[in-house]
Design a protein around this motif. Structure first.
Motif, PDB file in Angstrom:
ATOM      1  N   GLU A 189       0.951  -1.564  -0.077  1.00 55.62           N
ATOM      2  CA  GLU A 189      -0.084   0.499   0.033  1.00 55.62           C
ATOM      3  C   GLU A 189       0.815   1.502  -0.452  1.00 55.62           C
ATOM      4  OE1 GLU A 189      -2.714  -0.089   3.613  1.00 55.62           O
ATOM      5  OE2 GLU A 189      -3.438  -1.950   2.998  1.00 55.62           O
ATOM      6  N   THR A 229      -4.760   5.982   1.378  1.00 54.73           N
ATOM      7  CA  THR A 229      -3.594   5.001   1.042  1.00 54.73           C
ATOM      8  C   THR A 229      -4.158   4.933  -1.237  1.00 54.73           C
ATOM      9  OG1 THR A 229      -4.433   3.926   2.293  1.00 54.73           O
ATOM     10  CG2 THR A 229      -3.745   2.660  -0.160  1.00 54.73           C
ATOM     11  N   HIS A 231      -3.142   0.469  -4.566  1.00 54.29           N
ATOM     12  CA  HIS A 231      -2.634  -1.300  -3.636  1.00 54.29           C
ATOM     13  C   HIS A 231      -2.022  -2.132  -4.478  1.00 54.29           C
ATOM     14  CE1 HIS A 231      -5.543  -0.447  -0.010  1.00 54.29           C
ATOM     15  NE2 HIS A 231      -6.537   0.323  -1.366  1.00 54.29           N
TER      16      HIS A 231
END
Length: 271
Positions: free
Chosen positions: A92, A105, A108
C-alpha cells in the motif's frame, strides 16, 4: 476519509508505504524525517525502499509503479530478498499528514519481480487491476487443474498437514529428512518452516526419496536437526491418484480421456 490533500499551499504531508509479507510480517515506511505511528503500524523513517511516481488511470490497464533504493534499513536485507520473503507481498502506498496522522491510500498492489545487487534493489509493483487479466475460463488438461486442498479440490487441508521435526540435512543434495509422513506422500508437497533461519518461508518439494526431500530453494547452512516445520502432502494431479489415494475422483478437475492434438497428425493405417 474526507481529507483532501494539497488543497492549500503549505501542508505537512509525507509519503508512506506498507509491505505485508505472506509470512504475516508487516513493514511500514515513511518519507518523513522521523518515525510515524498511525493505523496501528509504526512507519520507519530513512527507509530502504523509495516508491517512484505512481500512474493511476480509469482504464482497465495495469497501473504502473516501482520501488527501488539502497539496502540501508535493518528490516530489509539482501538475504531476505534472495530468500523470496518479499515475493508477492501486498503493498500500500499513500500520503499522511505528519501532524494529524490523517492518511489516504493511493495505491494497492503486490510486489512482482525483485532484483538486487551492489547494495541496492528494485521491485516491480503490480496493481490490483492485474487481476482483471486473469484467465477465468478453464482450459482442458489431462491432469487436475485444482491446487491440492484448495477450492475445487474439496479435500481438507488439516487432514494432509503435519507438524514435523527436522532429523537430518544434506546440504550438497539440498535435501531434508523429517519425522513426518512417509516420503511418498510428500512428492509435490511443500514445507513451511516454523523456526530456524528460514522461519516463515515456504519451499516446494522438488523430489522425494528415501534419502530425504529435495527442496526447490537453497537451504541455509545454519539449518540443524531439531528445527520444526509444517509439511503439506503433495499430489501428482492424476485421476488414478485422486481416486485410489484420496477417494476424491468426483472432484477431479481435468479431462484425462479427452483426445489430444496428436490425434490430428496420426497417419492412417492400411487395413
Amino acid at each position: 476519509m474526507s481529507r483532501v490533500f494539497f488543497a492549500t499551499e503549505l501542508e505537512g504531508v509525507a509519503t508512506f508505504w506498507r509491505v505485508y509479507r505472506r509470512d504475516g510480517v508487516t513493514f511500514g515506511f515513511t518519507g518523513h524525517d522521523r518515525d510515524l505511528w498511525f493505523d496501528g503500524v509504526l512507519h520507519r523513517a530513512a527507509p530502504g525502499m523509495v516508491p517512484s511516481a505512481l500512474r493511476r488511470t480509469a482504464a482497465l490497464a495495469d497501473d504502473s509503479a516501482e520501488v527501488r533504493g539502497a539496502l540501508s534499513h535493518d528490516s530489509i536485507s539482501a538475504a531476505d530478498l534472495a530468500a523470496g520473503r518479499f515475493d508477492h507481498a501486498r503493498v500500500e502506498v499513500g500520503a499522511v499528514d505528519w501532524e494529524t496522522r490523517e492518511c489516504a491510500t493511493l495505491y494497492h498492489g503486490t510486489l512482482g519481480q525483485v532484483s538486487h545487487g551492489a547494495g541496492r534493489f528494485a521491485a516491480e509493483l503490480i496493481s490490483a487491476k492485474a487481476a482483471l487479466d486473469a484467465d477465468t475460463i478453464p482450459r482442458t488438461s489431462p491432469t487436475c487443474r485444482a491446487d491440492f486442498c484448495a477450492p475445487g479440490c474439496g479435500l481438507s487441508p488439516p487432514r494432509f498437514t503435519h507438524e514435523a521435526v527436522l532429523t537430518a540435512i544434506d546440504l550438497e543434495a539440498n535435501a531434508a529428512t523429517f519425522d513426518g509422513p512417509a516420503w511418498q506422500a510428500m512428492a509435490g508437497g511443500r514445507i513451511r518452516w516454523i523456526d530456524g533461519p528460514h522461519v516463515g518461508t515456504t519451499m516446494r518439494v522438488a523430489a522425494a526419496g528415501e534419502d530425504g526431500l529435495v527442496l526447490d530453494a537453497p537451504l541455509d547452512p545454519a539449518v540443524v536437526p531439531g528445527i520444526r516445520a509444517t509439511l503439506r502432502e503433495g499430489c501428482d494431479k492424476r485421476l488414478s491418484t485422486c481416486a485410489a489415494r484420496f477417494g476424491n475422483a468426483i472432484n477431479f478437475q481435468g479431462e484425462p480421456y479427452l483426445p489430444g492434438n496428436d490425434l490430428l497428425v496420426r497417419y492412417p493405417l492400411a487395413s
